[in-house]
Scaffold this active site. Structure first.
Site, mmCIF file in Angstrom:
data_model
loop_
_atom_site.group_PDB
_atom_site.id
_atom_site.type_symbol
_atom_site.label_atom_id
_atom_site.label_comp_id
_atom_site.label_asym_id
_atom_site.label_seq_id
_atom_site.Cartn_x
_atom_site.Cartn_y
_atom_site.Cartn_z
ATOM 1 N N CYS A 59 1.274 -1.300 0.103
ATOM 2 C CA CYS A 59 0.162 -0.198 0.334
ATOM 3 C C CYS A 59 0.472 0.833 0.201
ATOM 4 O O CYS A 59 0.467 2.329 -0.566
ATOM 5 C CB CYS A 59 -0.629 -0.132 1.173
ATOM 6 S SG CYS A 59 -2.368 -1.547 0.786
ATOM 7 N N ASP A 60 1.768 0.638 0.427
ATOM 8 C CA ASP A 60 2.669 2.401 1.002
ATOM 9 C C ASP A 60 3.541 2.597 -0.723
ATOM 10 O O ASP A 60 3.189 3.664 -1.230
ATOM 11 C CB ASP A 60 3.744 2.148 1.611
ATOM 12 C CG ASP A 60 4.829 2.800 1.947
ATOM 13 O OD1 ASP A 60 5.510 3.842 2.581
ATOM 14 O OD2 ASP A 60 5.948 3.202 0.916
#
Length: 162
Positions: A59-60
């Site tokens: 997600c980062d």
């Protein structure tokens, strides 16, 4: 719909929006705590990047990747959407040194409207939607395994074709 989490099947609730569908009404909250809806984006091209949890590596990377690619996208606003808390989103932005549009799905209108809720994990399914100025989806990807990255190249290509 079935997708996987690290190879283990899981279910996404609802009916997923696909190419040609008009986006459904939704309510989100920005990092400042202001409510926004689909009406705030009327007449704008959008790339909606949906991720399960900003505090995970994929997600980062997804959020950073679209931030880096944003300069190559003309006339298209990038929205990063999860059901993370505002504190988590603000902390990530402060730690990463990035000032990106992060929106929190604090009620169920977004996850129900797009059909992205994974009840087993209580998160949104990793997905990308490109939406034209009329609110019609022109590109859609629900990533088949939530531990995998979306197809950045195809999403940016779709956004640039608007």
């Amino acid at each position: 719909m079935q997708i996987a989490r690290k190879g283990v099947p899981t279910t996404i609730d609802g009916i997923q929006l696909t190419v040609g569908d008009k986006i459904k009404p939704f309510n989100l909250v920005n990092r400042e705590g202001t409510k926004v809806s689909e009406k705030d984006f009327e007449g704008k091209n959008l790339l909606i990047s949906v991720y399960p949890d900003i505090n995970t590596s994929v997600c980062d990377r997804q959020t950073r990747q679209f931030f880096e690619l944003a300069s190559s996208v003309e006339n298209c606003e990038i929205l990063n959407v999860s059901n993370n808390s505002l504190d988590a989103l603000n902390e990530w932005c402060a730690t990463s040194g990035l000032d990106v549009q992060m929106l929190s799905a604090q009620d169920t209108t977004f996850q129900e409207g797009f059909g992205l809720w994974m009840p087993e994990f209580e998160v949104l399914a990793r997905s990308i939607f490109v939406v034209n100025k009329d609110g019609i989806i022109t590109y859609s990807e629900i990533v088949p395994d939530m531990a995998q990255d979306p197809d950045y190249e195809q999403a940016i290509k779709a956004a640039n074709s608007l």
